[in-house]
Design a protein around this motif. Structure first.
Motif, PDB file in Angstrom:
ATOM      1  N   VAL A 102      -3.604 -10.223   4.865  1.00 33.30           N
ATOM      2  CA  VAL A 102      -2.949 -11.392   5.418  1.00 33.30           C
ATOM      3  C   VAL A 102      -4.019 -12.403   5.806  1.00 33.30           C
ATOM      4  CG1 VAL A 102      -1.434 -12.268   7.238  1.00 33.30           C
ATOM      5  CG2 VAL A 102      -1.047  -9.980   6.306  1.00 33.30           C
ATOM      6  N   ASN A 103      -3.950 -13.553   5.203  1.00 32.14           N
ATOM      7  CA  ASN A 103      -4.876 -14.638   5.528  1.00 32.14           C
ATOM      8  C   ASN A 103      -6.343 -14.185   5.483  1.00 32.14           C
ATOM      9  OD1 ASN A 103      -5.398 -17.320   6.144  1.00 32.14           O
ATOM     10  ND2 ASN A 103      -5.335 -16.969   8.349  1.00 32.14           N
ATOM     11  N   GLY A 104      -6.666 -13.368   4.464  1.00 30.98           N
ATOM     12  CA  GLY A 104      -8.035 -12.911   4.285  1.00 30.98           C
ATOM     13  C   GLY A 104      -8.424 -11.710   5.124  1.00 30.98           C
ATOM     14  N   THR A 105      -7.509 -11.192   5.912  1.00 32.50           N
ATOM     15  CA  THR A 105      -7.797 -10.034   6.748  1.00 32.50           C
ATOM     16  C   THR A 105      -7.075  -8.815   6.187  1.00 32.50           C
ATOM     17  OG1 THR A 105      -7.983 -11.442   8.696  1.00 32.50           O
ATOM     18  CG2 THR A 105      -7.617  -9.094   9.090  1.00 32.50           C
ATOM     19  N   ALA A 106      -7.799  -7.710   6.037  1.00 32.84           N
ATOM     20  CA  ALA A 106      -7.211  -6.462   5.540  1.00 32.84           C
ATOM     21  C   ALA A 106      -6.887  -5.556   6.726  1.00 32.84           C
ATOM     22  CB  ALA A 106      -8.175  -5.764   4.600  1.00 32.84           C
ATOM     23  N   VAL A 107      -5.674  -5.017   6.716  1.00 35.41           N
ATOM     24  CA  VAL A 107      -5.245  -4.097   7.767  1.00 35.41           C
ATOM     25  C   VAL A 107      -4.635  -2.873   7.088  1.00 35.41           C
ATOM     26  CG1 VAL A 107      -3.722  -3.745   9.751  1.00 35.41           C
ATOM     27  CG2 VAL A 107      -4.754  -5.986   9.353  1.00 35.41           C
ATOM     28  N   ARG A 108      -5.202  -1.698   7.375  1.00 35.85           N
ATOM     29  CA  ARG A 108      -4.632  -0.463   6.838  1.00 35.85           C
ATOM     30  C   ARG A 108      -3.524  -0.033   7.801  1.00 35.85           C
ATOM     31  NH1 ARG A 108      -5.659   3.627   3.188  1.00 35.85           N
ATOM     32  NH2 ARG A 108      -4.859   5.638   3.867  1.00 35.85           N
ATOM     33  N   LEU A 109      -2.316   0.127   7.279  1.00 34.88           N
ATOM     34  CA  LEU A 109      -1.173   0.463   8.118  1.00 34.88           C
ATOM     35  C   LEU A 109      -1.173   1.941   8.489  1.00 34.88           C
ATOM     36  CD1 LEU A 109       1.646  -1.495   6.246  1.00 34.88           C
ATOM     37  CD2 LEU A 109       0.349  -2.205   8.247  1.00 34.88           C
ATOM     38  N   PRO A 110      -0.760   2.270   9.714  1.00 31.02           N
ATOM     39  CA  PRO A 110      -0.613   3.680  10.083  1.00 31.02           C
ATOM     40  C   PRO A 110       0.525   4.301   9.274  1.00 31.02           C
ATOM     41  CG  PRO A 110       0.160   2.243  11.844  1.00 31.02           C
ATOM     42  CD  PRO A 110      -0.450   1.360  10.798  1.00 31.02           C
ATOM     43  N   ASP A 111       0.548   5.633   9.220  1.00 28.12           N
ATOM     44  CA  ASP A 111       1.504   6.335   8.359  1.00 28.12           C
ATOM     45  C   ASP A 111       2.961   5.906   8.550  1.00 28.12           C
ATOM     46  OD1 ASP A 111      -0.554   7.700   7.177  1.00 28.12           O
ATOM     47  OD2 ASP A 111      -0.292   9.522   8.382  1.00 28.12           O
ATOM     48  N   ALA A 112       3.409   5.768   9.806  1.00 32.74           N
ATOM     49  CA  ALA A 112       4.814   5.409  10.049  1.00 32.74           C
ATOM     50  C   ALA A 112       5.125   4.033   9.479  1.00 32.74           C
ATOM     51  CB  ALA A 112       5.128   5.451  11.535  1.00 32.74           C
ATOM     52  N   ALA A 113       4.244   3.071   9.723  1.00 32.59           N
ATOM     53  CA  ALA A 113       4.458   1.726   9.198  1.00 32.59           C
ATOM     54  C   ALA A 113       4.290   1.715   7.685  1.00 32.59           C
ATOM     55  CB  ALA A 113       3.495   0.739   9.845  1.00 32.59           C
ATOM     56  N   ALA A 114       3.329   2.476   7.177  1.00 31.18           N
ATOM     57  CA  ALA A 114       3.096   2.535   5.731  1.00 31.18           C
ATOM     58  C   ALA A 114       4.330   3.065   5.012  1.00 31.18           C
ATOM     59  CB  ALA A 114       1.885   3.408   5.423  1.00 31.18           C
ATOM     60  N   GLY A 115       4.975   4.061   5.605  1.00 34.18           N
ATOM     61  CA  GLY A 115       6.196   4.608   4.992  1.00 34.18           C
ATOM     62  C   GLY A 115       7.296   3.572   4.909  1.00 34.18           C
ATOM     63  N   ALA A 116       7.460   2.802   5.967  1.00 34.44           N
ATOM     64  CA  ALA A 116       8.501   1.769   5.979  1.00 34.44           C
ATOM     65  C   ALA A 116       8.186   0.677   4.968  1.00 34.44           C
ATOM     66  CB  ALA A 116       8.627   1.173   7.382  1.00 34.44           C
ATOM     67  N   VAL A 117       6.925   0.261   4.906  1.00 37.23           N
ATOM     68  CA  VAL A 117       6.532  -0.790   3.956  1.00 37.23           C
ATOM     69  C   VAL A 117       6.656  -0.281   2.526  1.00 37.23           C
ATOM     70  CG1 VAL A 117       4.591  -2.203   3.163  1.00 37.23           C
ATOM     71  CG2 VAL A 117       5.103  -2.027   5.605  1.00 37.23           C
ATOM     72  N   ALA A 118       6.240   0.969   2.284  1.00 34.82           N
ATOM     73  CA  ALA A 118       6.351   1.539   0.933  1.00 34.82           C
ATOM     74  C   ALA A 118       7.805   1.611   0.499  1.00 34.82           C
ATOM     75  CB  ALA A 118       5.705   2.920   0.888  1.00 34.82           C
ATOM     76  N   ASP A 119       8.689   1.986   1.415  1.00 29.97           N
ATOM     77  CA  ASP A 119      10.123   2.026   1.092  1.00 29.97           C
ATOM     78  C   ASP A 119      10.633   0.639   0.738  1.00 29.97           C
ATOM     79  OD1 ASP A 119      12.774   3.222   0.920  1.00 29.97           O
ATOM     80  OD2 ASP A 119      13.177   2.251   2.850  1.00 29.97           O
ATOM     81  N   LEU A 120      10.264  -0.350   1.529  1.00 28.25           N
ATOM     82  CA  LEU A 120      10.655  -1.730   1.260  1.00 28.25           C
ATOM     83  C   LEU A 120      10.152  -2.182  -0.111  1.00 28.25           C
ATOM     84  CD1 LEU A 120      11.602  -4.643   2.023  1.00 28.25           C
ATOM     85  CD2 LEU A 120       9.354  -4.911   3.074  1.00 28.25           C
ATOM     86  N   LEU A 121       8.858  -1.934  -0.364  1.00 30.83           N
ATOM     87  CA  LEU A 121       8.267  -2.362  -1.635  1.00 30.83           C
ATOM     88  C   LEU A 121       8.886  -1.634  -2.818  1.00 30.83           C
ATOM     89  CD1 LEU A 121       4.513  -2.626  -0.569  1.00 30.83           C
ATOM     90  CD2 LEU A 121       6.152  -4.493  -0.912  1.00 30.83           C
ATOM     91  N   ALA A 122       9.177  -0.351  -2.660  1.00 35.77           N
ATOM     92  CA  ALA A 122       9.807   0.402  -3.745  1.00 35.77           C
ATOM     93  C   ALA A 122      11.185  -0.173  -4.070  1.00 35.77           C
ATOM     94  CB  ALA A 122       9.918   1.879  -3.369  1.00 35.77           C
ATOM     95  N   ARG A 123      11.931  -0.556  -3.061  1.00 35.03           N
ATOM     96  CA  ARG A 123      13.256  -1.149  -3.299  1.00 35.03           C
ATOM     97  C   ARG A 123      13.127  -2.491  -4.019  1.00 35.03           C
ATOM     98  NH1 ARG A 123      17.306   0.913   0.951  1.00 35.03           N
ATOM     99  NH2 ARG A 123      16.261   2.771   1.683  1.00 35.03           N
ATOM    100  N   LEU A 124      12.151  -3.297  -3.579  1.00 36.25           N
ATOM    101  CA  LEU A 124      11.927  -4.571  -4.267  1.00 36.25           C
ATOM    102  C   LEU A 124      11.467  -4.336  -5.705  1.00 36.25           C
ATOM    103  CD1 LEU A 124      10.196  -6.599  -1.403  1.00 36.25           C
ATOM    104  CD2 LEU A 124      12.489  -6.973  -2.339  1.00 36.25           C
ATOM    105  N   ALA A 125      10.636  -3.308  -5.922  1.00 36.15           N
ATOM    106  CA  ALA A 125      10.147  -2.997  -7.267  1.00 36.15           C
ATOM    107  C   ALA A 125      11.291  -2.566  -8.189  1.00 36.15           C
ATOM    108  CB  ALA A 125       9.085  -1.902  -7.211  1.00 36.15           C
ATOM    109  N   ARG A 126      12.326  -1.961  -7.627  1.00 34.13           N
ATOM    110  CA  ARG A 126      13.499  -1.568  -8.430  1.00 34.13           C
ATOM    111  C   ARG A 126      14.434  -2.755  -8.685  1.00 34.13           C
ATOM    112  NH1 ARG A 126      13.234   3.016  -4.913  1.00 34.13           N
ATOM    113  NH2 ARG A 126      14.922   2.173  -3.647  1.00 34.13           N
ATOM    114  N   GLY A 127      14.059  -3.913  -8.150  1.00 33.13           N
ATOM    115  CA  GLY A 127      14.878  -5.102  -8.355  1.00 33.13           C
ATOM    116  C   GLY A 127      16.013  -5.235  -7.364  1.00 33.13           C
ATOM    117  N   GLU A 128      15.955  -4.459  -6.293  1.00 33.92           N
ATOM    118  CA  GLU A 128      17.016  -4.520  -5.280  1.00 33.92           C
ATOM    119  C   GLU A 128      16.753  -5.674  -4.311  1.00 33.92           C
ATOM    120  OE1 GLU A 128      17.379  -0.823  -3.165  1.00 33.92           O
ATOM    121  OE2 GLU A 128      17.150   0.352  -5.005  1.00 33.92           O
TER     122      GLU A 128
END
Length: 137
Positions: free
Chosen positions: A39-65
């Motif tokens: 974000v704005n040139g800053t890298a942030v590694r998400l903790p597991d709980a947040a990473a799971g939520a973001v991965a779920d969101l991204l997977a749904r978007l990747a499926r075209g949902e």
């Protein structure tokens, strides 16, 4: 006795990704479980709980949902808010009646945000530290 805590929900809706973007995202998700956000040139590694939520969101978007996100904010009844503030129920009701602490009504029931109680406590502590009378009522 069951808790009377309620929640206020905020919702936003996001359309699906274009097919090409969705395919690229699906490939990237399949290659690595890493969830680093830039974000704005800053890298942030998400903790597991947040990473799971973001991965779920991204997977749904990747499926075209299309995706709808919602968050809920805890609301307290006046008794719970009074306990949080360390004051009597009567005093909490007077503070909400006066508008000192914001209140929302669900039917005839008052609901108070914990952050508003904390803001009142913080302001009261600041007034006390400055030598002002923290109880104007």
């Amino acid at each position: 006795m069951p808790s009377e805590t309620t929640a206020l929900t905020h919702t936003t809706h996001h359309e699906a990704l274009a097919p090409g973007d969705a395919a690229r995202l699906a490939n990237a998700l399949g290659e690595s479980p890493d969830a680093t956000v830039f974000v704005n040139g800053t890298a942030v590694r998400l903790p597991d709980a947040a990473a799971g939520a973001v991965a779920d969101l991204l997977a749904r978007l990747a499926r075209g949902e299309a995706v709808t996100l919602s968050t809920s904010e805890r609301l307290l009844n006046t008794s719970q808010a009074a306990r949080l503030a360390g004051i009597s129920n009567t005093y909490m009701r007077r503070l909400t009646d006066a508008g000192t602490i914001p209140v929302e009504y669900r039917g005839s029931h008052r609901r108070v945000r914990p952050r508003d109680v904390q803001a009142w406590l913080d302001a009261r502590a600041a007034e006390k530290a400055a030598g002002a009378d923290p109880r104007p009522m």
